[in-house]
Scaffold this motif. Structure first.
Motif, PDB file in Angstrom:
ATOM      1  N   PRO A  70       0.822  -1.212   0.000  1.00 39.22           N
ATOM      2  CA  PRO A  70       0.000   0.000   0.000  1.00 39.22           C
ATOM      3  C   PRO A  70       0.855   1.261   0.000  1.00 39.22           C
ATOM      4  N   GLU A  71       1.934   1.249   0.750  1.00 39.81           N
ATOM      5  CA  GLU A  71       2.756   2.459   0.817  1.00 39.81           C
ATOM      6  C   GLU A  71       3.423   2.760  -0.508  1.00 39.81           C
ATOM      7  N   ASN A  72       3.844   1.691  -1.209  1.00 41.53           N
ATOM      8  CA  ASN A  72       4.428   1.932  -2.525  1.00 41.53           C
ATOM      9  C   ASN A  72       3.383   2.527  -3.459  1.00 41.53           C
ATOM     10  N   PHE A  73       2.197   1.972  -3.397  1.00 42.50           N
ATOM     11  CA  PHE A  73       1.111   2.522  -4.218  1.00 42.50           C
ATOM     12  C   PHE A  73       0.901   3.982  -3.876  1.00 42.50           C
ATOM     13  N   LYS A  74       0.931   4.238  -2.548  1.00 42.17           N
ATOM     14  CA  LYS A  74       0.672   5.601  -2.106  1.00 42.17           C
ATOM     15  C   LYS A  74       1.796   6.513  -2.588  1.00 42.17           C
ATOM     16  N   ASP A  75       3.016   6.076  -2.393  1.00 42.77           N
ATOM     17  CA  ASP A  75       4.157   6.884  -2.832  1.00 42.77           C
ATOM     18  C   ASP A  75       4.034   7.239  -4.298  1.00 42.77           C
ATOM     19  N   ALA A  76       3.627   6.235  -5.099  1.00 39.70           N
ATOM     20  CA  ALA A  76       3.570   6.461  -6.540  1.00 39.70           C
ATOM     21  C   ALA A  76       2.232   7.034  -6.960  1.00 39.70           C
ATOM     22  N   GLY A  77       1.310   7.017  -6.053  1.00 44.04           N
ATOM     23  CA  GLY A  77       0.007   7.573  -6.358  1.00 44.04           C
ATOM     24  C   GLY A  77      -0.851   6.652  -7.207  1.00 44.04           C
ATOM     25  N   TYR A  78      -0.740   5.353  -6.982  1.00 44.94           N
ATOM     26  CA  TYR A  78      -1.561   4.427  -7.757  1.00 44.94           C
ATOM     27  C   TYR A  78      -2.797   4.067  -6.956  1.00 44.94           C
ATOM     28  N   ALA A  79      -3.843   3.827  -7.700  1.00 47.76           N
ATOM     29  CA  ALA A  79      -5.083   3.419  -7.048  1.00 47.76           C
ATOM     30  C   ALA A  79      -5.359   1.965  -7.342  1.00 47.76           C
ATOM     31  N   ILE A  80      -6.135   1.369  -6.486  1.00 50.58           N
ATOM     32  CA  ILE A  80      -6.448  -0.044  -6.674  1.00 50.58           C
ATOM     33  C   ILE A  80      -7.399  -0.191  -7.843  1.00 50.58           C
ATOM     34  N   PRO A  81      -7.016  -1.009  -8.835  1.00 54.30           N
ATOM     35  CA  PRO A  81      -7.875  -1.140 -10.008  1.00 54.30           C
ATOM     36  C   PRO A  81      -9.123  -1.951  -9.672  1.00 54.30           C
ATOM     37  N   GLN A  82     -10.218  -1.538 -10.231  1.00 51.46           N
ATOM     38  CA  GLN A  82     -11.463  -2.211  -9.945  1.00 51.46           C
ATOM     39  C   GLN A  82     -11.870  -3.154 -11.075  1.00 51.46           C
ATOM     40  N   THR A  83     -11.291  -2.926 -12.222  1.00 51.88           N
ATOM     41  CA  THR A  83     -11.612  -3.815 -13.340  1.00 51.88           C
ATOM     42  C   THR A  83     -10.311  -4.265 -13.986  1.00 51.88           C
ATOM     43  N   MET A  84     -10.472  -5.308 -14.765  1.00 50.39           N
ATOM     44  CA  MET A  84      -9.302  -5.822 -15.474  1.00 50.39           C
ATOM     45  C   MET A  84      -8.733  -4.746 -16.402  1.00 50.39           C
ATOM     46  N   GLU A  85      -9.623  -3.968 -17.000  1.00 45.20           N
ATOM     47  CA  GLU A  85      -9.158  -2.915 -17.876  1.00 45.20           C
ATOM     48  C   GLU A  85      -8.286  -1.933 -17.084  1.00 45.20           C
ATOM     49  N   GLU A  86      -8.749  -1.613 -15.892  1.00 46.14           N
ATOM     50  CA  GLU A  86      -7.976  -0.695 -15.060  1.00 46.14           C
ATOM     51  C   GLU A  86      -6.632  -1.308 -14.676  1.00 46.14           C
ATOM     52  N   LEU A  87      -6.702  -2.575 -14.407  1.00 50.54           N
ATOM     53  CA  LEU A  87      -5.459  -3.256 -14.018  1.00 50.54           C
ATOM     54  C   LEU A  87      -4.443  -3.178 -15.152  1.00 50.54           C
ATOM     55  N   LYS A  88      -4.926  -3.399 -16.360  1.00 47.04           N
ATOM     56  CA  LYS A  88      -4.012  -3.325 -17.489  1.00 47.04           C
ATOM     57  C   LYS A  88      -3.496  -1.903 -17.674  1.00 47.04           C
ATOM     58  N   ALA A  89      -4.386  -0.957 -17.455  1.00 47.72           N
ATOM     59  CA  ALA A  89      -3.963   0.436 -17.591  1.00 47.72           C
ATOM     60  C   ALA A  89      -2.917   0.771 -16.538  1.00 47.72           C
ATOM     61  N   LEU A  90      -3.158   0.284 -15.332  1.00 47.53           N
ATOM     62  CA  LEU A  90      -2.193   0.527 -14.259  1.00 47.53           C
ATOM     63  C   LEU A  90      -0.849  -0.085 -14.614  1.00 47.53           C
ATOM     64  N   THR A  91      -0.929  -1.282 -15.154  1.00 45.38           N
ATOM     65  CA  THR A  91       0.297  -1.962 -15.561  1.00 45.38           C
ATOM     66  C   THR A  91       1.091  -1.071 -16.515  1.00 45.38           C
ATOM     67  N   GLU A  92       0.399  -0.553 -17.488  1.00 43.93           N
ATOM     68  CA  GLU A  92       1.102   0.270 -18.461  1.00 43.93           C
ATOM     69  C   GLU A  92       1.588   1.585 -17.863  1.00 43.93           C
ATOM     70  N   LYS A  93       0.812   2.084 -16.916  1.00 45.55           N
ATOM     71  CA  LYS A  93       1.208   3.347 -16.279  1.00 45.55           C
ATOM     72  C   LYS A  93       2.499   3.159 -15.482  1.00 45.55           C
ATOM     73  N   ILE A  94       2.541   2.066 -14.791  1.00 44.86           N
ATOM     74  CA  ILE A  94       3.747   1.814 -13.999  1.00 44.86           C
ATOM     75  C   ILE A  94       4.972   1.754 -14.907  1.00 44.86           C
ATOM     76  N   VAL A  95       4.781   1.094 -16.062  1.00 43.07           N
ATOM     77  CA  VAL A  95       5.894   1.028 -17.002  1.00 43.07           C
ATOM     78  C   VAL A  95       6.276   2.429 -17.446  1.00 43.07           C
ATOM     79  N   ALA A  96       5.250   3.203 -17.721  1.00 39.40           N
ATOM     80  CA  ALA A  96       5.521   4.565 -18.160  1.00 39.40           C
ATOM     81  C   ALA A  96       6.251   5.352 -17.082  1.00 39.40           C
ATOM     82  N   ASP A  97       5.962   5.038 -15.824  1.00 42.87           N
ATOM     83  CA  ASP A  97       6.637   5.716 -14.717  1.00 42.87           C
ATOM     84  C   ASP A  97       8.049   5.200 -14.500  1.00 42.87           C
ATOM     85  N   GLY A  98       8.428   4.229 -15.276  1.00 46.23           N
ATOM     86  CA  GLY A  98       9.784   3.703 -15.142  1.00 46.23           C
ATOM     87  C   GLY A  98       9.882   2.537 -14.181  1.00 46.23           C
ATOM     88  N   GLY A  99       8.769   1.987 -13.791  1.00 43.05           N
ATOM     89  CA  GLY A  99       8.825   0.848 -12.872  1.00 43.05           C
ATOM     90  C   GLY A  99       8.455  -0.437 -13.581  1.00 43.05           C
TER      91      GLY A  99
END
Ligand SMILES: Nc1ncnc2c1ncn2[C@@H]1O[C@H](COP(=O)(O)OP(=O)(O)OP(=O)(O)O)[C@@H](O)[C@H]1O
Ligand SMILES: Nc1ncnc2c1ncn2[C@@H]1O[C@H](COP(=O)(O)OP(=O)(O)OP(=O)(O)O)[C@@H](O)[C@H]1O
Ligand SMILES: [Mg+2]
Ligand SMILES: [Mg+2]
Lengths: 336, 430, 383, 365, 365
Positions: B156-185
């Motif tokens: 949770p703290e890593n999410f908080k540090d990076a400002g990620y939210a918990i995805p509610q749908t698979m689509e969101e999860l995939k978007a989060l995945t790509e966002k993290i990559v975009a953030d360099g993680g």
């Protein structure tokens, strides 16, 4: 705890004493029933004939009985199972074998097994011989021997962790915890997932077995080496042979029998090899071998018919070795 | 020495214990041998449950386990010296034992009881029912102790540090995945390595995607191979997994590391500094492989592996678990099954760790920590619950070809080929 | 050969170096295990074992004390403490976000926002100063980079040895192992003698069969045998699983190799010694006991080492032929049970590998003496 | 080609010293025979020269080079082991060829030499056999063959003929002698128990006893002028008879007499006082004649007689608790046991030894 | 206690027959010596008697009982192996005690016998040693000691003295002779290459050759009346000189003459025709005298002379491509090489053999 130790000691004593009693007792009995001590008694010759005919079987008795019950009977049982279906409810003839021939997994295993058979016994025997010979000539030889022997003594679970710490793969750039990759990276190459590279991974698995079996070869060969009459080596020294020549022309031929035994034993270990493959890859990445395949069908597939058929194949593979051993035993018999 | 003194803690349903005790006093002096998969810490837990059974009945319970318990149970059963009660996690293996007549049917009463008292009772009954030697299906195994699979673990703290939210749908999860990559993680840690069982974590992924892309009905047919492995439905699920696992950017260590990284090591990336990944999909047992001192719910938490918003399949939940069965029909064995029906047999374990139960009569407040409770709620709130498919498949597939196929897939083989291979293996054992 | 003149040549060096190399290659993996066994569980999975030998720079995560520990100093709210848990460590950099764990050098002040500042000094002391009262029940995460000197602990060994029943399992293991080693040696030695030095029909065939039996996979025999045991047990009214059963099983499984090795060795003894004993009036039994057995010590010892080791490290046979409960649980079983159900406890594995290795190594050391040289020297001439 | 010089060579096994400082100078081309009682250290000395035993003291020089630390293979030696030390896994041919192969001799050369050695040693029919299928004597011959096939600077033979029959032994002995002659530069060191061998082959004989050199000399020197009692008794078979005598010097002439026997007059140039006191008189069995009572020095009865065909050996008990006197007389006489005989030593063949056992040069007057 | 009777004993190794049907009748208490060239089958025959080799034909009777199938341990024999065959892991004492322990002799008895044997064989200081720390001769003595410690009906000795020094050999030989005398019922069979041993010890000597018995007889019979050329040459050292002669019979008297030499007249009772045609004349070296040219049968030059101290051996080349004639003359003469000598055999000591090599009884006139 003390109670436990005492019971244990007593059970141990009973077990050991029982078997001693058998040998002493039966031999005594045999001599009692067919006495021929005084060569004059009319039955002496007959009795002697009887005792010479019987005694080998007294000596062999327990061994044959145990082998019969614990190994031969299961072999026949296996043979029977191999002719039945998966849960031994219907006779299927040679169906299981027919299936084997067509099975890709089986073909892969056989192929891999042959690779193993070529590499492991040879390498393990070779290193074992080296270790046995070389350690004999240095003052810290015993320590060296113990270290080379150690892999044998490590339980299998331990060994699999050990090799995890050798072959472990982490992506390029992150810290490697497998020493092989750490080394490779240090040399400036890309790290590799060693056990996942088809064909080559077989060799990395073989290394493990070689690593283990070298200790075996070393101990047995070391015992044999020490039986070589030293005078023959001295004679060779005088004949101008150097250390290598003594080794190859005098020592090796004299322990050739033992080398063959070690080689045979390791070959058989290889035929049966199962736990290494099971623990490291479970046959994935094309590293399947017969032993693991059999295990897989027996205890994962619960197909006793196919498992048994594979077991029979493994046993059949050993026939050439059996034949060569018959030959050797016959040749020896001629000698004396 | 009982873990919780009877009568003292109000969370527990002590009455059920007293009732059970009263009904089974006659068993005193009998022994019960029991064989289960739990070792190490888990064994201590199971012993704490058994203590109550011992206390209640006076039966001397001898529990044992082993690394090769699957093999050993087969050997023992075949040889005619099985334990009185066995607890196994593989329905496939249980089916085999049942078909060979090694198991004793639990009877209609139990079947009825399960249907009534377990949430989604019918699916549990069908999970425990197998064809016996006579070919007739009956309830042979009693589900006890469930693991949830469809969980994504994160910090949770890593999410908080990076400002990620918990995805509610698979689509969101995939978007989060790509966002993290975009953030360099790196978004994911995935490891399929498990020694002799390498590959199994991937089967869970595939099963999760089967449930999220196909109807439960198809899932059931897939498990029985009415829907073939080479079916586009299955291939599609595999490819969904591939979307995550076969992208070098998405996985810590790159796609090549997926196959060989040990599943036990893989979650550790969540807690590295800087984090090697942000998410890890794994079943509810995984916290035992988190670094020491990790506080669940605080240092680490999980969310439900979400479903596709675009597909109307509800909130399917994948789970696994162990089932108890009688191998020797003795009064003590029967009594043990009865014992499992008491809430106390569940609550005591719930109150400790790593135990989920679909038993409706338990007090959910008894869960030992919020995370467990949350899982329990997911389990209870599931619209669809399905048992781990690979465990339901024949061992040669579920613990063989499927694993191998997944490893091959992670290694770069095409999903269609993998499906075809597995299907071929399945055909071979028919 | 020892007395030979002029043998201290360059070759001796070659020998030393080759052995060193061989030993290094063979011990390196084990050394890794040994070092790992003294390491911390979490460290095992994140850094190579060799790094544990030197001071290493690690990125670590610590956590400051919670809000309840704050003290008010000069109007500021301060939480202070130390991140480090051992001597000799130094912090070089720190950060408070996981994404930027090394943003600040030791001693710098990081602005946490909300008027809070964090600083970590090289010795690990941290101070959080805040203008306002600090809220929240969890302490601030602090990422820091520290040079950590080698650190070892005996914890893994403690957990292996400290587990209940380890002592009993040890005794059980010995109870299984000792007779399972001695009995097959005796049985095999007799059989090997017969196969080497007695004449009877079918000898060569028997030898071949024994070689063939070497290959029988153990797993195959378990079910038929256990069935047999159960039948006998039921018939005789005794438990089917017990020590005698496992002794016999281990004996039988070890026999083919034992006979094979011993026969090979015995057949190599000079026939004249045996003939001489025959003439001296010794029966086959006497010859075996007094001549062949003592002269076969090297072979007996080497087989004993192996048999001991296999039985000691065996789990499968023990599980099948012994009751699986604590009373008869062997050490390997005990250790496997220590590992969690999912078997990832490498720290237990590493330590237990070395706990179990001790006894076989002792056996190896004590039996190695019997691998003597020149046992046959002086007995016959003529080579 | 090589001289061998031993200076103060010592050898100990653990605490036990076997060789107590052997000094010996063997010239190149010489044929030296070591003799001495069983266990006196002959084989050990030979092995030390070969380099098979590291000596614990002293130096061994071969060809003027201190060789203590030179490995055996570099010493240019060939050795026949007392216990043969054949290579059990090689045929007779290969046993003989091994050394040559090691020195990379051409194949024809190897074949030629083997053929020759096999021929000399009558081994040709056995060339393809393994040692275990050979008789004792055949094995011994292979061992010899192996040594003579090579072309060493120094030959070391440890009782090479002990298992051969008389004819073969003579033949081989002669072959060895010829070998020695044909290779005048090759040094030969030879251990034997056979007097005949020692006498016929040796340029010089070294008599060893308990790890010490007792005497070194040509065969005739040892036979005719043994340096001490030990050598006197050791050389010659049957051994020299030794009778304790009492010497007394008067007027520059010594008179030595066995207990209760006739006295002999003797003189010496090495100090007459050495002929006073208890002495030992030695005379070889072949130097005793059967004489009339009047001329006899000893009289006694024959306790045992051996017929060897050409000679007869009598064991004559002269009473007084002495050892019986052994007499060797040529021809076949069929002297029965119990017969009384009178014995007189031949004058020139009388040896006298002082109390310490050292020989005293003298003339019997 | 035991007689040994061999009838048609055959032994083959594979295809190769080593013993071709040996018939032999050894009476109880007899001392029989086997001699014969190396490899002729002596050891094999001994081993067959011991029961260590299964014979491939014929029967072996010990004490009247056919023993072919009786194991060695029950034949009541003791054997000294040519290769010693000591138990390498036992001390000298235990080696000797082994047989006695096997027959459950009381401890004191064992100690007593070992002490005695060790004393005789001078092994007492070595009783606690292992064979590998013994010299060759010491090992051989242990092997002997092991045999004589026991109390067998038949002793089998295979070249027991070959590694002993002359003195010890004589001593041991005498001990064995004494042993034989002290146990008049014990049969002894003894293999040796040593003529002296054979001659002195044997009641009867069996001469073997290539697996056949050539002659059986007392030492004197063999020496004086060899049955054939082989025995004649085999017995006696140096061997008998054989010269081809041409015989012609006229007027009941045969005249035999070496090529270009003086003729001898001879007579025989076994058919004069046997003295016609090519014959061999044999004469032992010790039966040849140096004579004046007039009396000489042969003349020639000395090619080689060996001094053995008491005797001198001359090798005389008599030309005509014949083997040199060996002459043994007593004393020390220092005859140099190249000297011309004239030789005459002593009349009574001339042997004649027919073309087949069989001896022809005759008188030289
Ligand atoms: N195992 C065997 N196989 C084949 N031939 C053998 C074997 N043993 C011995 N021989 C042969 O049998 C013959 C007789 O051997 P034996 O040992 O009896 O000879 P021997 O008379 O004792 O000779 P020696 O005096 O040299 O000891 C020899 O030619 C020998 O090569
Ligand atoms: N390895 C050893 N350890 C101790 N003593 C030994 C060892 N080898 C030999 N000896 C002793 O050293 C002495 C000399 O032995 P060596 O073999 O040189 O005698 P030898 O003169 O050759 O006797 P032989 O004529 O009997 O062969 C003997 O007394 C022997 O017992
Ligand atoms: Mg010697
Ligand atoms: Mg012989």
């Amino acid at each position: 705890m003390t109670q436990q130790v005492i019971t244990a000691t007593i059970t141990i004593l009973i077990g050991v004493a029982g078997s001693i009693l058998y040998f002493v007792g039966t031999n005594w009995l045999l001599d009692r029933i067919f006495p021929f001590r005084d060569g004059a008694s009319p039955n002496a010759a007959r009795n002697h004939r009887i005792t010479t005919a019987v005694r080998p079987w007294l000596f062999l008795g327990p061994a044959l009985l145990a082998l019969g019950v614990y190994l031969i009977y299961p072999v026949f049982e296996t043979l029977r199972l191999s002719l039945y279906n998966r849960d031994t409810t219907a006779f299927v003839g040679f169906d299981n074998y027919a299936w084997l021939v067509g099975d890709a997994g089986f073909r892969e295993s056989i192929l891999n097994n042959f690779m193993w058979l070529l590499v492991v016994p040879t390498a393990a025997t070779f290193f074992g011989l080296m270790a046995a010979v070389l350690t004999d000539r240095i003052w810290w030889g015993n320590i060296a021997k113990s270290l080379v022997f150690m892999p044998m003594a490590i339980s299998f679970v331990g060994a699999s962790v050990i090799w995890k710490f050798v072959y472990d793969y982490r992506a390029a750039g992150s810290e490697q915890i497998g020493i092989l990759n750490a080394f490779v990276v240090w040399l400036g190459f890309e790290p590799q997932a060693w056990i996942a590279v088809p064909v080559w991974n077989n060799f990395f698995l073989m290394v493990i077995l070689i690593w283990i079996q070298t200790g075996f070869a070393m101990v047995i060969l070391s015992a044999a080496l020490r039986g070589i009459p030293e005078e023959t080596m001295e004679a060779a020294v005088i004949d101008g042979a150097n250390d290598f020549q003594i080794f190859f022309h005098i020592m090796v031929p004299q322990i050739w029998g033992t080398i063959a035994v070690v080689w045979t034993t390791i070959t058989i270990v290889v035929l049966k090899v199962f736990d290494i493959v099971f623990a490291m890859t479970n046959g994935q990445w094309n590293s399947q071998v017969l032993g693991n395949l059999m295990y897989d069908w027996m205890f994962r597939g619960f197909d006793f018919g196919r498992g048994a058929a594979i077991a029979i194949v493994i046993m059949v593979l050993v026939t050439p070795i059996m034949i060569s051993n018959i030959r050797r035993a016959k040749a020896e018999t001629k000698g004396h | 020495e009982l873990m919780f003194k009877p009568g003292e803690d109000a969370r527990f349903n002590w009455k059920s214990f007293e009732d059970f005790k009263a009904a089974n006093a006659a068993l005193k002096g009998q022994t019960l041998t029991m064989f289960g998969p739990w070792r190490g810490e888990d064994e201590k837990l199971v012993q704490s449950i058994l203590d109550y059974f011992r206390d209640a009945t006076g039966v001397d319970v001898k529990y044992s386990s082993s690394e090769n318990y699957e093999q050993q149970i087969v050997i023992d059963a075949q040889a005619g010296s099985p334990p009185d009660v066995a607890i196994l996690p593989q329905p496939g293996l249980i089916a085999d034992l049942a078909s060979k007549g090694f198991l004793t049917a639990l009877g209609d009463d139990t079947q009825k009881w399960l249907g009534e008292n377990y949430a989604a009772g019918a699916s549990w009954v069908s999970l425990g029912s197998y064809k016996g030697k006579d070919g007739a299906a009956a309830l042979y195994a009693f589900p006890y102790k469930i693991d949830l699979k469809s969980l994504v673990w994160y910090s949770p703290e890593n999410f908080k540090d990076a400002g990620y939210a918990i995805p509610q749908t698979m689509e969101e999860l995939k978007a989060l995945t790509e966002k993290i990559v975009a953030d360099g993680g790196k978004p994911w840690c995935i490891g399929l390595g498990s020694g002799g069982a390498t590959g199994w974590p991937a089967t869970d992924w595939v099963e999760d995607f089967m449930l999220r892309t196909q109807s439960p009905d198809i899932y059931d047919k897939w498990v029985t191979n009415e829907v073939k492995f080479s079916d586009p439905a299955v291939v599609g699920a595999i490819e969904e997994f591939g979307w995550f696992a076969r992208n070098d950017k998405f996985v810590d260590g790159g796609a090549a590391a997926v196959g060989t990284t040990d599943f036990r090591d893989s979650p550790k990336g969540l807690f590295a500094s800087p984090p090697k990944c942000y998410m890890h999909r794994q079943a509810s047992f995984i916290p035992s492989f988190f670094p020491e001192g990790t506080k669940l719910g605080e240092d680490a938490d999980f969310f439900y592996l979400p479903a596709y918003a675009g597909k109307d399949l509800g909130k399917p939940v994948l789970g696994a678990g162990t089932l108890a069965m009688i191998m020797k029909d003795t009064p003590a064995s029967r009594a043990f099954i009865e014992f499992l029906k008491t809430p106390i047999a569940h609550e005591v374990w719930m109150a400790q760790s790593g135990f989920l139960t679909p038993l409706k009569t338990v007090n959910v407040e008894a869960y030992g920590n919020p995370a467990l409770k949350k899982q329990g709620e997911i389990l209870l709130g599931a619209t669809t619950f399905r048992f781990d498919g690979s465990d339901l498949m024949p061992g040669k597939i579920g613990a063989g070809a499927f694993w191998t196929g997944m490893v091959d897939y992670a290694g770069g083989k095409a999903a269609a080929d993998v499906g075809a291979d597995i299907q071929k293996a399945w055909d071979a054992i028919k | 050969m020892d007395g030979i003149a002029g043998r201290k040549s360059a070759l001796t060096w070659a020998v030393h170096i080759s052995v060193l190399l061989l030993v290094a290659l063979w011990t390196l993996p084990t050394a890794g295990l040994l070092i790992s066994s003294f390491r911390d569980k979490d460290q095992l999975a994140v850094s190579g074992w060799w790094t544990a030998l030197t001071t290493s720079t690690q990125n670590l995560v610590g956590r400051a004390d919670g809000a309840e520990k704050q003290v008010e100093v000069d109007g500021k709210f301060v939480i202070a403490g130390n991140l480090l848990d051992g001597p000799g460590q130094t912090v070089t950099a720190f950060g408070y976000r996981s994404q930027e764990p090394t943003k600040f050098k030791a001693g710098e002040i990081a602005d946490l926002g909300d008027g809070r500042g964090l600083t970590v000094t090289a010795d690990g002391d941290y101070i959080i100063e805040s203008d306002l009262r600090i809220e929240g029940d969890r302490g601030q995460r602090i990422f820091y980079t520290a040079a950590i000197p080698p650190r070892f602990s005996l914890d893994n060994y403690r957990s292996v040895l400290g587990s209940g029943g380890a002592g009993r399992a040890f005794v059980n293991s010995l109870t299984v192992t000792i007779p399972s080693t001695i009995i097959p040696i005796m049985v095999a030695a007799f059989a090997a003698y017969a196969l080497a030095w007695m004449r009877f029909p079918g000898r060569a065939l028997l030898i071949a069969v024994i070689v063939g039996l070497l290959v029988v996979p153990l797993q195959l025999s378990l079910i038929p045998l256990l069935t047999l045991y159960n039948k006998i047990g039921a018939f005789a009214g005794i438990p089917a699983k017990g020590y005698v059963g496992i002794w016999l099983a281990h004996m039988a499984f070890g026999l083919p190799l034992a006979i094979y090795l011993l026969r090979n060795y015995m057949a190599g003894l000079p026939g004249e010694i045996i003939e001489s004993a025959r003439v001296d009036g010794a029966s086959d039994f006497d010859i075996f006991i007094r001549i062949v057995l003592p002269l076969s010590f090297p072979a007996l010892a080497s087989f004993a080492i192996f048999q001991f080791l296999w039985v000691w490290n065996d789990l499968l046979v023990a599980l099948v032929f012994l009751a699986p409960q604590k009373e008869q649980l062997v050490l390997t079983g005990q250790l496997v049970n220590l590992m969690g159900s999912r078997g990832g406890d490498w720290e237990i594995l590493t330590a237990s590998a070395f706990v179990t290795i001790v006894v076989p190594l002792l056996v190896f050391f004590s039996l190695q003496r019997f691998l003597v040289r020149g046992l046959l020297a002086g007995s016959v001439k003529g080579g | 080609m090589a001289s061998v010089k031993l200076s103060g060579v010592r050898k100990a096994y653990g605490e036990m010293e076997i060789l107590h400082g052997i000094d010996l100078d063997i010239k190149k081309g010489e044929f030296v025979v070591f003799v001495g009682p069983s266990g006196c250290g002959k084989s050990t000395l030979l092995r030390a020269i070969a380099g098979l035993e590291q000596v614990t003291g002293g130096t061994i020089e071969i060809d003027g080079i201190v060789s203590n630390d030179i490995p055996p293979s570099k010493r240019g030696i060939a050795m026949v082991f007392q216990s043969y030390a054949l290579y059990p896994h090689m045929t007779v041919r290969d046993n003989m060829a091994f050394g040559l192969r090691m020195s990379r001799s051409p194949k024809e050369e190897i074949d030629r030499r083997i053929a020759k050695a096999a021929d000399i040693l009558q081994l040709t029919p056995y060339l393809h056999r393994l040692p275990k299928a050979l008789s004792g004597g055949q094995r011994q011959r292979v061992a010899i063959g192996r040594a003579i096939c090579r072309d060493p600077k120094v030959f070391l033979f440890d009782e090479p003929l002990s298992n051969l029959d008389a004819a073969l032994r003579v033949a081989t002995r002669i072959e060895i002698a010829k070998l020695n002659e044909s290779m005048p530069d090759t040094t030969m060191i030879y251990v034997t128990h056979d007097q005949v061998e020692a006498m016929t082959l040796a340029d010089r004989i070294v008599v060893l006893r308990g790890g010490n050199v007792e005497q070194v000399g040509t065969p005739m020197e040892l036979y005719h002028k043994p340096a001490n009692l030990f050598v006197a008794q050791f050389i010659g078979s049957p051994a020299m008879n030794i009778v304790p005598v009492e010497g007394s010097v008067a007027n520059g002439v010594a008179s030595v007499a066995p207990k209760g026997g006739r006295a002999l007059s003797a003189k010496t140039e090495s100090g007459m006082e050495r002929l006073a006191g208890p002495l030992s008189l030695g005379v070889r069995p072949e130097n005793i004649d059967l004489v009339d009572e009047a001329k006899a020095l000893f009289s006694g009865t024959v306790t045992y007689a051996e017929q060897l065909g050409e000679v007869e050996i009598l064991y004559v008990d002269i009473g007084a608790g002495e050892q019986p006197i052994v007499v060797k007389i040529p021809g076949y006489h069929a002297i029965e046991r119990g017969r009384g005989v009178h014995l007189a030593p031949q004058k020139g063949a009388i040896h006298l030894f002082d109390a310490k056992g050292n020989a005293v040069e003298h003339q019997i007057l």
